[in-house]
Design an enzyme around this catalytic site. Structure first.
Site: not given
Length: 724
Positions: A541, A564
């Site tokens: 993430d 991310h």
């Protein structure tokens, strides 16, 4: 739309009357500037206002003290361009009792280009040297409680006191500045920075009678590069510790500086008395010393003129100071002097004493909690030792409400591992939790949450999978250091900083599979003064996520990927929500990440905001969305079908290069209800990875400027033509 006002053929800069008609300029130049941004009341779409002080170079303008106060102004940028000179009265008493000669306060977006400021301070210097009763003198130009400030090409001569002061400001850039005063001029610091964040000083020459650059308490995120210093007292952090309760200085880089004939080179100075302040994460590099009195100096017994010296022990904590590639000549025999505070006796506690077993199978939870209770009650600084080996621990809650608040250090040589059955710790929201602690430091070690079993459960669509536990949580805490820690295989977020103040994270490594769900590397929320430096994060993430209520966050020297990217948000999921402001992301390498630098908000009504954000000195390699503002973020369905109420403003993208793995490298998808404002791109160059050609840009409802080279050029940003 640019509104240009020319002020010319005047001697005392008499003000243009604010009582003129509604379509006339509202400019008050003396003694107080009222609403710089309202140059024309009827201009509702003005994006940039400029005040040009145009003068014949040989005809200087004589001015008394000037106070430009923007507290009642609309938040529109204002630019001053000075082609001539501003000169203070020759009689030093006219402005000598003022704090500032020229003062800017409560402004958001002010730029000063060029010009000469001559404060004519020589007669006041002579007065002070004579021992007469003299005024302290005025600082030549000061900025206070201001954001997004640029000072370029300005020359300051003969200041009565400090030349340039930056106090309580955010996002300030000084470049091409020249400062000149006699080597024996008292208290004429060239540039003084205090209580400010994200300040850079580039390509500057300073010759004066005191510090070329002085760095006071509360400074966070200062970059000084390519400066010529001398004569003067060098570049100083401090003095610190004059007050018992005082903010510290952190994240300072001094790079490529030439010192010539100065009293000191690079210096940290603190008073010898108790204080809560500190100086940490300081880097001095690529410096040349030419006949310098004290090339490298840490002085924790600082006392100017040796008068009324406290002669106690300095409470200033100095740590993580790096001196790299410093060479040249010293004018004294001692080229390096480190005069530091005597250490306070420390109590050492080993978890083995309380029954911990380093075999990886014996539950050591109670032993760790017992060691904490002893440290918590200690009246001396305490270090908890976790030796080599694998220590199995369940949920750990280290409570600090009843502690003595003396510093506690936890030094981990081995590993802490969670139970293999993820359900044991997943029933709690966190595995290791520090709650309401003060002055806690963690050094080294590995935290292995063994979260892969939970990832598999989630990725395979399991209906009864628990949310998972965060590996390490600090909440409601102050003065936290995390140094050299490794976190692997977290069930959920790896490191969380929630409702904390003054947190320093350095040299951390975070690792989880790219397909591990919700395993953010470091998450910050509702916290103030957080620094993350020199860390490597690869996860499933966000490498770093910054949630509501976060202020003064500095991120520097990060390697991110997979993951991310670095995200501000998501914001706006709640209507009554705090915002994010004063964030700097600098010197980051993104490799094969889903995003680079991102701001994400929900498409629904909210009072939240994201403002005063700087992304700079960033390399992208095969990044899917290198630069993105997404105000239609939706993590779970049904997605809201409204316009985002989150205000995004004053976001700067500087020196961002590399490659995009998709055609659109820059995407600014802003809200129709509250468009993005003050977006600035400067020296951005992004190409497509496979064909090495310029990528594309997409934008909607965004306003701002493009400076220097911007590839791909974003059509909603206007070229800055001021200096052309």
């Amino acid at each position: 739309i640019s509104k240009q006002l020319y002020v010319n053929d005047i001697q005392w800069l008499p003000f243009l009357s604010s009582s003129s008609s509604s379509s006339s300029p509202l400019v008050l130049l003396n003694p107080t500037m009222s609403c710089l941004s309202e140059l024309n009341r009827t201009e509702k779409q003005t994006q940039l206002k400029r005040l040009w002080l145009f003068g014949k170079p040989l005809v200087p303008r004589l001015v008394q003290s000037l106070n430009f106060d923007g507290s009642k102004c609309k938040p529109k940028p204002v630019t001053f361009r000075i082609d001539g000179s501003l000169v203070a009265p020759a009689d030093y008493r006219v402005i000598g009792n003022e704090d500032y000669w020229i003062f800017f306060q409560h402004l958001d977006g002010v730029t000063v280009y060029g010009g000469v400021l001559d404060a004519q301070g020589t007669s006041l210097w002579d007065c002070k040297k004579s021992g007469k009763n003299c005024p302290s003198g005025a600082t030549t130009i000061g900025f206070q409680s201001a954001s997004n400030v640029v000072v370029s090409g300005l020359t300051s001569l003969n200041s009565q006191m400090f030349h340039v002061v930056i106090n309580g400001c955010n996002n300030v850039k000084l470049q091409g500045v020249k400062v000149l005063a006699a080597g024996n001029s008292p208290n004429t610091d060239g540039i003084h920075v205090q209580s400010s964040s994200t300040v850079s000083i580039f390509n500057t020459k300073i010759s004066t009678g005191d510090d070329c650059v002085s760095i006071g308490p509360g400074t966070n995120g200062l970059w000084i590069e390519n400066v010529a210093c001398g004569p003067g007292h060098g570049i100083s952090i401090g003095s610190l510790g004059k007050d018992s309760v005082e903010e510290g200085v952190q994240n300072v880089t001094v790079k490529t500086v030439a010192f010539t004939g100065t009293d000191n080179g690079v210096r940290i100075k603190s008073w010898a008395r108790p204080s809560s302040g500190f100086a940490r994460n300081i880097r001095f590099q690529h410096c040349v010393m030419n006949n310098v009195g004290n090339p490298i100096l840490i002085d924790q017994n600082y006392c100017p003129r040796n008068e009324n010296c406290p002669r106690q022990v300095s409470g200033i904590k100095i740590s993580d100071v790096l001196f790299v590639d410093i060479h040249g000549t010293s004018a004294t025999e001692v080229g390096v002097k480190l005069d530091c505070t005597k250490p306070i006796p420390t109590t050492f506690i080993n978890v083995l004493t309380y029954g911990a077993k380093p075999d990886g199978s014996t539950d050591s939870t109670k032993a760790f909690l017992a060691a904490w209770q002893v440290a918590c009650a200690s009246v001396n600084p305490t270090t908890i030792i976790v030796p080599k080996g694998r220590f199995l621990v369940g949920n750990l809650v280290f409570q600090g409400k009843k502690c003595t608040d003396t510093p506690i250090s936890i030094r981990i040589a081995g590993s802490l591992i969670a139970p293999e059955d993820y359900r044991i710790v997943a029933s709690s929201e966190q595995w290791i939790w520090f709650e309401s602690v003060t002055d806690v430091s963690i050094y080294g070690g590995i935290l292995d949450a063994q979260g892969s079993g939970l990832w598999n459960c989630k990725n395979n669509g399991g209906s009864n999978c628990p949310t998972g536990a965060k590996t390490l949580l600090f909440s409601g805490s102050n003065n936290i250091n995390i140094n050299g820690l490794t976190s692997i295989n977290s069930q959920k977020f790896h490191i969380v900083i929630n409702s904390c103040n003054n947190v320093n994270i350095d040299g951390v490594k975070v690792s989880a599979d790219a397909n591990s769900p919700n395993t953010d590397g470091i998450h910050i929320q509702s916290s103030h003064l957080v620094s993350i430096t020199n860390s490597r994060i690869g996860t499933g993430d966000d490498c770093i996520s910054i949630g509501p209520g976060s202020t003064h966050v500095s991120i520097q020297g990060i390697q991110c990927g997979p993951g991310h990217g670095i995200s501000i948000g998501s914001l706006g999921i709640a209507e009554e929500e705090q915002g994010v402001e004063n964030v700097t992301v600098s010197n980051v390498d993104f490799t094969a990440t889903s995003n680079g630098v991102r701001i994400k908000t929900w498409a629904k009504n909210s009072k939240s905001f994201a403002r005063n954000i700087v992304f700079q000195h960033i390399n992208m390699k095969m990044v899917k969305n290198p630069i993105i503002i997404d105000q239609r973020y939706c993590f779970y369905k049904p997605c809201p079908e409204q316009e985002s109420g989150v205000e995004v403003s004053n976001v700067r993208y500087e020196d961002i290069h590399g490659t995009s793995s998709t055609d659109v490298a820059v995407k600014l998808d802003c809200s129709k209800e509250k468009p993005c404002t003050g977006i600035v791109m400067d020296n951005v160059n992004l190409a497509l990875q496979l064909v090495n050609q310029p990528a594309q840009a997409s934008c909607s409802n965004a306003n701002g400027l493009a400076n220097d080279v911007v590839i791909p050029f974003t059509p909603c940003l206007k070229r800055d033509i001021l200096m052309t």
